[in-house]
Design an enzyme around this catalytic site. Structure first.
Site, PDB file in Angstrom:
ATOM      1  N   HIS A 199      -0.489  -0.414   0.170  1.00 41.89           N
ATOM      2  CA  HIS A 199      -0.150   1.007   0.280  1.00 41.89           C
ATOM      3  C   HIS A 199      -1.099   1.872  -0.547  1.00 41.89           C
ATOM      4  CE1 HIS A 199       4.057   0.980   2.227  1.00 41.89           C
ATOM      5  NE2 HIS A 199       3.417  -0.116   2.555  1.00 41.89           N
ATOM      6  N   GLU A 239       1.988  10.452  -3.907  1.00 38.12           N
ATOM      7  CA  GLU A 239       2.121   9.478  -2.818  1.00 38.12           C
ATOM      8  C   GLU A 239       3.431   8.705  -2.857  1.00 38.12           C
ATOM      9  OE1 GLU A 239      -1.322   6.899  -2.597  1.00 38.12           O
ATOM     10  OE2 GLU A 239      -2.678   8.606  -2.740  1.00 38.12           O
TER      11      GLU A 239
END
Ligand code: HEM
Length: 320
Positions: free
Chosen positions: A70, A91
């Site tokens: 990720h 994020e």
């Protein structure tokens, strides 16, 4: 150009480079021995820290491996996923990252603390590199392949919620292929990387919608999962039957319709990628070799340098 002109260009370039007038290369040059003189014990320190994390929780290894993906998939491998912005715009607060387990973040923070407790290494190793080594250790210490990790990444300074674009568990093969292609991966490399789902688990919302509606799901698995998820909405299921062992069981599972995630099962149900699944299901060595190569490639995505705004973060959660 006449040869006299050409040699002038060569000589002039050499003079500029040797005088230090050229800007540092914008493309990072990674090397496995990058910290040989600045932090020679890096690998040993991270190995032992990840080992401790794994002893504390079986979630640590899968969570740290997923965290690396990720991170790299968004803004490159720059540890931007670790940043905590005071205004909440970062994020990890994107809905696609809300299922990342705290144990993964903690594994990285603990490894960074261990590295910085060595006076030789203090504040010299990037969080992005620690994430790459921790991901390798998560694989290796789960019984998967060992591979040398290329190092020399710098940490980014930017993390925004809207910047997150990640694949979803209900993607079909074309959507998956398009996403990975945007990062420079072939379809076969994507199938190899998906083998990371040989460890760890998924929460019910990621697969419950398939029960009873997705014909590619084995009926026995469907009723088992129905039992798991209908009684407890916060329940989870393992991604493969040996969730702490890094092996090729995931691919054999897919052959039997026993993939948990739609994005994994489609790799077998779609004939265009089935051959690669069959290959890895029958040959764990080939899976390991291709997984290692794809992980090295993942580790090169969007790598930052000081020239492109990179730094060595002191605290992985905050830009310096
Ligand atoms: C192909 C596209 C991918 C999709 C759609 C996808 C999706 C997911 C989903 C939905 C979960 C369950 C999350 C949860 O419930 O907590 C998961 C778990 C996981 N993913 Fe992926 N993933 C993909 C690729 C990858 C890649 C490339 C890696 C690493 C190289 C990876 C590593 C993992 C790991 C290790 C877990 C288990 C995490 C845990 O147990 O905490 N995934 N993934």
């Amino acid at each position: 150009m006449a040869s006299g002109g050409l040699s002038f260009v060569v000589v002039a370039t050499l003079v500029i480079v040797s005088a230090g007038l050229m800007p540092p290369p914008a493309v990072a040059e990674l090397a496995t021995d990058y910290y040989a003189s600045t932090c020679p014990n890096l690998e040993v320190i991270v190995r032992s820290s990840v080992k401790q994390s794994m002893a504390q929780s079986p979630i640590s290894a899968p969570a740290a491996l997923r965290l690396f993906f990720h991170d790299c998939a968004v803004r490159g491998c720059d540890a931007s996923i670790m940043i905590v912005n005071s205004d909440g715009d970062d994020e990890w607060r994107n809905s696609d990252n809300q299922s990342l387990k705290p144990e993964g973040f903690q594994t990285i923070l603990d490894a960074k603390a261990a590295v910085d407790s060595d006076p030789q290494c203090r504040y010299k190793v990037s969080c992005a590199d620690i994430m790459a080594v921790a991901a390798r250790e998560s694989v290796y210490q789960s019984g998967g392949p060992y591979y040398e990790v290329e190092l020399g990444r710098y940490d980014g300074r930017v993390s925004t919620r809207d910047g997150v674009v990640l694949p979803h568990a209900n993607f079909d093969l074309d959507q998956l292929t398009a996403f990975f292609s945007s990062l420079g991966f072939t379809q076969a490399e994507m199938v190899a990387l998906s083998g990371a789902h040989t460890i760890g688990a998924a929460d019910c919302p990621f697969f419950q919608y398939r029960i009873g509606s997705d014909a590619t799901m084995d009926p026995g698995l469907a009723s088992q999962l129905n039992g798991t998820c209908s009684s407890d909405p916060n329940a989870f299921a393992f991604l493969d039957p040996s969730p702490v062992a890094f092996d090729n069981a995931l691919y054999r599972n897919l052959q039997g319709g026993k993939g948990l995630l739609g994005s994994d099962q489609v790799l077998y149900s779609d004939p265009r990628s089935r051959g690669t699944v069959d290959y890895y299901a029958s040959n764990q060595g080939a899976f390991f070799a291709d997984f290692v190569a794809a992980m090295a490639k993942l580790g090169r995505v969007g790598v930052k340098t000081p020239a492109t705004g990179g730094e060595i973060r002191r605290d992985c959660r905050f830009p310096n």
